[in-house]
Design a protein around this motif. Structure first.
Motif, PDB file in Angstrom:
ATOM      1  N   LEU A   1      -8.148  24.923 -33.172  1.00 47.38           N
ATOM      2  CA  LEU A   1      -6.888  24.187 -33.127  1.00 47.38           C
ATOM      3  C   LEU A   1      -6.921  23.078 -32.078  1.00 47.38           C
ATOM      4  O   LEU A   1      -6.280  22.035 -32.241  1.00 47.38           O
ATOM      5  CB  LEU A   1      -5.725  25.141 -32.848  1.00 47.38           C
TER       6      LEU A   1
ATOM      7  N   HIS B   1       2.556  32.958 -44.812  1.00 43.95           N
ATOM      8  CA  HIS B   1       3.416  31.790 -44.603  1.00 43.95           C
ATOM      9  C   HIS B   1       4.903  32.169 -44.680  1.00 43.95           C
ATOM     10  O   HIS B   1       5.751  31.465 -44.125  1.00 43.95           O
ATOM     11  CB  HIS B   1       3.099  30.700 -45.633  1.00 43.95           C
TER      12      HIS B   1
ATOM     13  N   TYR C   1       0.817  23.673 -35.587  1.00 48.71           N
ATOM     14  CA  TYR C   1      -0.397  23.960 -34.844  1.00 48.71           C
ATOM     15  C   TYR C   1      -0.180  24.109 -33.341  1.00 48.71           C
ATOM     16  O   TYR C   1      -0.868  24.920 -32.701  1.00 48.71           O
ATOM     17  CB  TYR C   1      -1.450  22.886 -35.137  1.00 48.71           C
TER      18      TYR C   1
ATOM     19  N   ALA D   1       1.205  27.525 -32.655  1.00 48.48           N
ATOM     20  CA  ALA D   1       0.137  28.474 -33.005  1.00 48.48           C
ATOM     21  C   ALA D   1      -0.856  28.577 -31.859  1.00 48.48           C
ATOM     22  O   ALA D   1      -1.250  29.686 -31.445  1.00 48.48           O
ATOM     23  CB  ALA D   1      -0.569  28.029 -34.281  1.00 48.48           C
ATOM     24  N   LEU D   2      -1.270  27.439 -31.331  1.00 48.37           N
ATOM     25  CA  LEU D   2      -2.213  27.427 -30.210  1.00 48.37           C
ATOM     26  C   LEU D   2      -1.631  28.146 -29.004  1.00 48.37           C
ATOM     27  O   LEU D   2      -2.327  28.908 -28.320  1.00 48.37           O
ATOM     28  CB  LEU D   2      -2.567  25.980 -29.863  1.00 48.37           C
TER      29      LEU D   2
ATOM     30  N   GLU E   1       1.424  25.229 -40.778  1.00 52.19           N
ATOM     31  CA  GLU E   1       0.974  23.939 -40.248  1.00 52.19           C
ATOM     32  C   GLU E   1       1.719  23.534 -38.979  1.00 52.19           C
ATOM     33  O   GLU E   1       1.905  22.352 -38.701  1.00 52.19           O
ATOM     34  CB  GLU E   1       1.086  22.845 -41.315  1.00 52.19           C
TER      35      GLU E   1
ATOM     36  N   TYR F   1       2.332  30.710 -37.621  1.00 53.78           N
ATOM     37  CA  TYR F   1       2.549  29.294 -37.290  1.00 53.78           C
ATOM     38  C   TYR F   1       1.457  28.428 -37.922  1.00 53.78           C
ATOM     39  O   TYR F   1       1.734  27.358 -38.488  1.00 53.78           O
ATOM     40  CB  TYR F   1       2.543  29.091 -35.778  1.00 53.78           C
ATOM     41  N   LYS F   2       0.238  28.876 -37.808  1.00 52.68           N
ATOM     42  CA  LYS F   2      -0.883  28.113 -38.364  1.00 52.68           C
ATOM     43  C   LYS F   2      -0.738  27.968 -39.876  1.00 52.68           C
ATOM     44  O   LYS F   2      -0.960  26.881 -40.429  1.00 52.68           O
ATOM     45  CB  LYS F   2      -2.201  28.810 -38.021  1.00 52.68           C
TER      46      LYS F   2
ATOM     47  N   GLU G   1      -9.783  30.680 -32.952  1.00 54.25           N
ATOM     48  CA  GLU G   1      -8.624  29.923 -33.421  1.00 54.25           C
ATOM     49  C   GLU G   1      -8.207  28.880 -32.373  1.00 54.25           C
ATOM     50  O   GLU G   1      -7.889  27.730 -32.716  1.00 54.25           O
ATOM     51  CB  GLU G   1      -7.453  30.863 -33.715  1.00 54.25           C
ATOM     52  N   SER G   2      -8.204  29.263 -31.118  1.00 55.09           N
ATOM     53  CA  SER G   2      -7.809  28.344 -30.058  1.00 55.09           C
ATOM     54  C   SER G   2      -8.766  27.161 -29.991  1.00 55.09           C
ATOM     55  O   SER G   2      -8.328  26.001 -29.853  1.00 55.09           O
ATOM     56  CB  SER G   2      -7.787  29.073 -28.711  1.00 55.09           C
TER      57      SER G   2
ATOM     58  N   GLY H   1       0.940  33.662 -34.128  1.00 57.77           N
ATOM     59  CA  GLY H   1       0.103  32.472 -34.128  1.00 57.77           C
ATOM     60  C   GLY H   1      -0.479  32.178 -35.494  1.00 57.77           C
ATOM     61  O   GLY H   1      -0.504  31.025 -35.951  1.00 57.77           O
ATOM     62  N   GLN H   2      -0.931  33.213 -36.185  1.00 57.55           N
ATOM     63  CA  GLN H   2      -1.464  33.031 -37.529  1.00 57.55           C
ATOM     64  C   GLN H   2      -0.385  32.497 -38.476  1.00 57.55           C
ATOM     65  O   GLN H   2      -0.660  31.665 -39.348  1.00 57.55           O
ATOM     66  CB  GLN H   2      -2.004  34.367 -38.064  1.00 57.55           C
TER      67      GLN H   2
END
Length: 226
Positions: free
Chosen positions: A137, A74, A107, A110-111, A105, A101-102, A133-134, A98-99
């Motif tokens: 999300l 994070h 999203y 991240a996607l 939170e 961003y996820k 993950e895609s 992307g991880q």
């Protein structure tokens, strides 16, 4: 006996070795810590490099990776972002951005990053993860529409400022792993080594004051337990 010349040469050698780290720049020192898995020390040296104007894509990427590899993904987001801005090239960068961003939170971006990796990535394992993950999300907008089968409660009364994890209830006792009590620093994370704690379980709420370190073989110095 030529003791004095030998002693003089020995002193020169010791001084020379000790000065190597002084002469090394912060980036070189950070890279050394990074290769040894001492990510918290690497973070400190990369930050010194950034403070001195060494704002390169590699430094930012390594800073982000140091946070990710020490379970603090994070914190990695601004450094992955800066690495992209500085046009740093690494095949894994879109996936780990992307991880990050996820983890924060965010999203939608991240996607977008996972889809970018699916279009251009090469690592088969990461491609499989990016596909999962895609898909996950993409389902987030549907979650609020579903009925809640269970209710979750935060056990805030036993939380500590440091990581607490792996809670387990067994035979009228409750166990958890934590780095809450200080001690020797684990150079990967900058936190103390973790211990396993236990307390008698007499129902809720739990009382953090009742937890004690699990003694014996499970209490080994300078080893992460749990």
């Amino acid at each position: 006996m030529k003791i004095r010349p030998i002693l003089f040469l020995l002193i020169i050698a010791i001084v020379g070795l000790s000065s190597c780290n002084v002469l090394m720049g912060p980036v070189a020192q950070a890279d050394k810590h990074f290769q040894l898995g001492e990510y918290n020390s690497a973070i400190q040296d990369y930050q010194r490099a950034l403070d001195k104007g060494k704002n390169t894509g590699k430094v930012n990427f390594r800073m982000a990776e140091s946070y990710r590899l020490s379970n603090r993904i994070h914190n990695s987001l601004p450094f992955y972002q800066e690495a992209v801005t500085l046009e740093f090239e690494d095949e894994t960068l879109p996936f780990y951005l992307g991880q990050s961003y996820k983890a924060n939170e965010q999203y939608d971006p991240a996607l977008s990053q996972f889809r970018q990796y699916l279009a251009n990535g090469e690592d088969r394992a990461l491609l499989a993860l990016a596909r999962t993950e895609s898909r996950n999300l993409s389902l987030i907008p549907e979650i609020p529409q579903k009925d809640e089968a269970i209710q979750l409660s935060n056990l805030a009364e036993i939380n500590s400022p440091n990581p607490d994890y792996g809670i387990l209830f067994f035979d009228d006792e409750v166990y958890l792993s934590s780095t809450r009590d200080g001690g020797t620093e684990y150079k990967t994370t900058g936190l103390p080594f973790s211990n396993i704690y236990k307390a008698k379980f007499n129902g809720f709420p739990l009382d953090s004051a009742n937890f004690e370190v699990l003694a014996g073989i499970a209490d080994t110095p300078e080893i992460n337990e749990g």
